[in-house]
Design a protein around this motif. Structure first.
Motif, PDB file in Angstrom:
ATOM      1  N   CYS A   1     -10.759   0.739  -2.467  1.00  0.00           N
ATOM      2  CA  CYS A   1      -9.450   1.342  -2.307  1.00  0.00           C
ATOM      3  C   CYS A   1      -9.035   1.282  -0.839  1.00  0.00           C
ATOM      4  CB  CYS A   1      -9.502   2.791  -2.783  1.00  0.00           C
ATOM      5  SG  CYS A   1      -7.964   3.670  -2.489  1.00  0.00           S
ATOM      6  N   TYR A   2      -8.055   0.473  -0.561  1.00  0.00           N
ATOM      7  CA  TYR A   2      -7.517   0.403   0.793  1.00  0.00           C
ATOM      8  C   TYR A   2      -6.296   1.301   0.911  1.00  0.00           C
ATOM      9  CZ  TYR A   2     -10.287  -3.597   2.286  1.00  0.00           C
ATOM     10  OH  TYR A   2     -11.300  -4.421   2.664  1.00  0.00           O
ATOM     11  N   CYS A   3      -6.194   1.987   2.038  1.00  0.00           N
ATOM     12  CA  CYS A   3      -4.978   2.773   2.275  1.00  0.00           C
ATOM     13  C   CYS A   3      -4.594   2.762   3.752  1.00  0.00           C
ATOM     14  CB  CYS A   3      -5.140   4.204   1.834  1.00  0.00           C
ATOM     15  SG  CYS A   3      -6.740   4.623   1.190  1.00  0.00           S
ATOM     16  N   ILE A   4      -3.345   3.134   3.971  1.00  0.00           N
ATOM     17  CA  ILE A   4      -2.775   3.240   5.307  1.00  0.00           C
ATOM     18  C   ILE A   4      -3.543   4.271   6.139  1.00  0.00           C
ATOM     19  CG2 ILE A   4      -0.683   3.889   6.575  1.00  0.00           C
ATOM     20  CD1 ILE A   4      -0.088   1.519   4.917  1.00  0.00           C
TER      21      ILE A   4
ATOM     22  N   ASP B   1       0.606   3.636  -3.336  1.00  0.00           N
ATOM     23  CA  ASP B   1      -0.070   4.883  -3.012  1.00  0.00           C
ATOM     24  C   ASP B   1      -1.497   4.911  -3.561  1.00  0.00           C
ATOM     25  OD1 ASP B   1      -0.667   7.399  -2.195  1.00  0.00           O
ATOM     26  OD2 ASP B   1       0.658   8.439  -3.565  1.00  0.00           O
ATOM     27  N   ALA B   2      -2.198   3.836  -3.381  1.00  0.00           N
ATOM     28  CA  ALA B   2      -3.562   3.654  -3.867  1.00  0.00           C
ATOM     29  C   ALA B   2      -3.678   2.179  -4.140  1.00  0.00           C
ATOM     30  CB  ALA B   2      -3.850   4.415  -5.132  1.00  0.00           C
ATOM     31  N   CYS B   3      -4.830   1.627  -3.892  1.00  0.00           N
ATOM     32  CA  CYS B   3      -4.853   0.184  -4.019  1.00  0.00           C
ATOM     33  C   CYS B   3      -6.233  -0.412  -4.123  1.00  0.00           C
ATOM     34  CB  CYS B   3      -4.175  -0.447  -2.839  1.00  0.00           C
ATOM     35  SG  CYS B   3      -3.762  -2.108  -3.227  1.00  0.00           S
TER      36      CYS B   3
ATOM     37  N   ASN C   1     -12.049   2.519   1.172  1.00  0.00           N
ATOM     38  CA  ASN C   1     -13.108   3.297   0.547  1.00  0.00           C
ATOM     39  C   ASN C   1     -13.629   2.568  -0.678  1.00  0.00           C
ATOM     40  OD1 ASN C   1     -11.318   5.098   2.101  1.00  0.00           O
ATOM     41  ND2 ASN C   1     -12.705   6.671   1.410  1.00  0.00           N
TER      42      ASN C   1
ATOM     43  N   LEU D   1       0.827  -1.203   0.000  1.00  0.00           N
ATOM     44  CA  LEU D   1       0.000   0.000   0.000  1.00  0.00           C
ATOM     45  C   LEU D   1       0.862   1.254   0.000  1.00  0.00           C
ATOM     46  CD1 LEU D   1      -2.871  -0.895   2.504  1.00  0.00           C
ATOM     47  CD2 LEU D   1      -2.960  -0.798   0.024  1.00  0.00           C
TER      48      LEU D   1
END
Lengths: 108, 108
Positions: free
Chosen positions: A80-83, A39-41, A73, A35
């Motif tokens: 979209c998973y993020c830190i 920087d976007a996933c 999200n 991730l």
DNA sequence: AATAATAATCGTAATATTGCGATATTAAAA
DNA sequence: TTTTAATATCGCAATATTACGATTATTATT
């Protein structure tokens, strides 16, 4: 036995332990690093990246999410998973404080 | 299953996961905090401090030691356990790097 | 040497985690 | 609306963890 005696410890001790536990698996560390890298996933990307089946990855993502380490999200029909920076800051500050205390010690 | 696929991940990923896993239990966090507080320690003190039996505490100490988070010195007929700064520094640096990377991101 | 104190190890029961195939669920695309 | 794609959930088997009583070192003290 086998069940952790959570209620005998402080809330902070349980909080730190929960976060650390979520990071206590190489697949979940690999997910975090991926991730960071992209920087976007989207989850399917992660499945391609890891040597694990889709349900397994999904489960690891859920655990990271429960621990507050990532947030997801909905984005079209993908996610979209993020830190989640907040939780990593809790860790950073906690370990920072430990190291400060240790360097002032004179034990072993 | 149930066994982690350790060999599919990088050495660093496994290293961080192992350390984090060792911290993933409130009793072990409580042990670390106690060692910080007293700045010198003997196992029986820890047993008195924690809501756990002596063999259980001994086991947790062993896990912390295996992960490199504490070290034990024999001191008379007791053992002096203390924090191993090195390993905490690995964590601090790792999370520091993560947070630096995240703050430059623009994802969610 | 016998006793006491400290900590590790063994064995085992209860519970949790890991991994995945099969099966939902959800939403875009045809 | 049927199909396709992306994820989540269910259910289960294999393994790991947690906790502790009983026992075993190990070392100090008497």
């Amino acid at each position: 036995m086998g069940a952790t005696k959570t209620d005998h410890f402080t809330e902070q001790q349980n909080q730190i332990a929960t976060i650390a536990k979520a990071l206590g698996h190489p697949a979940r560390i690999a997910i975090i690093e991926y991730l960071l890298k992209v920087d976007a996933c989207i989850c399917s990307d992660i499945v391609d990246e890891l040597p694990l089946a889709q349900p397994t990855v999904s489960q690891h993502l859920k655990e990271l999410k429960n621990a507050g380490l990532i947030k997801g999200n909905i984005e079209g029909n993908a996610i979209c998973y993020c830190i989640d920076e907040k939780t990593f800051n809790i860790l950073k500050e906690y370990f920072g404080k430990i190291i400060l205390t240790v360097t002032n010690q004179k034990c072993c």
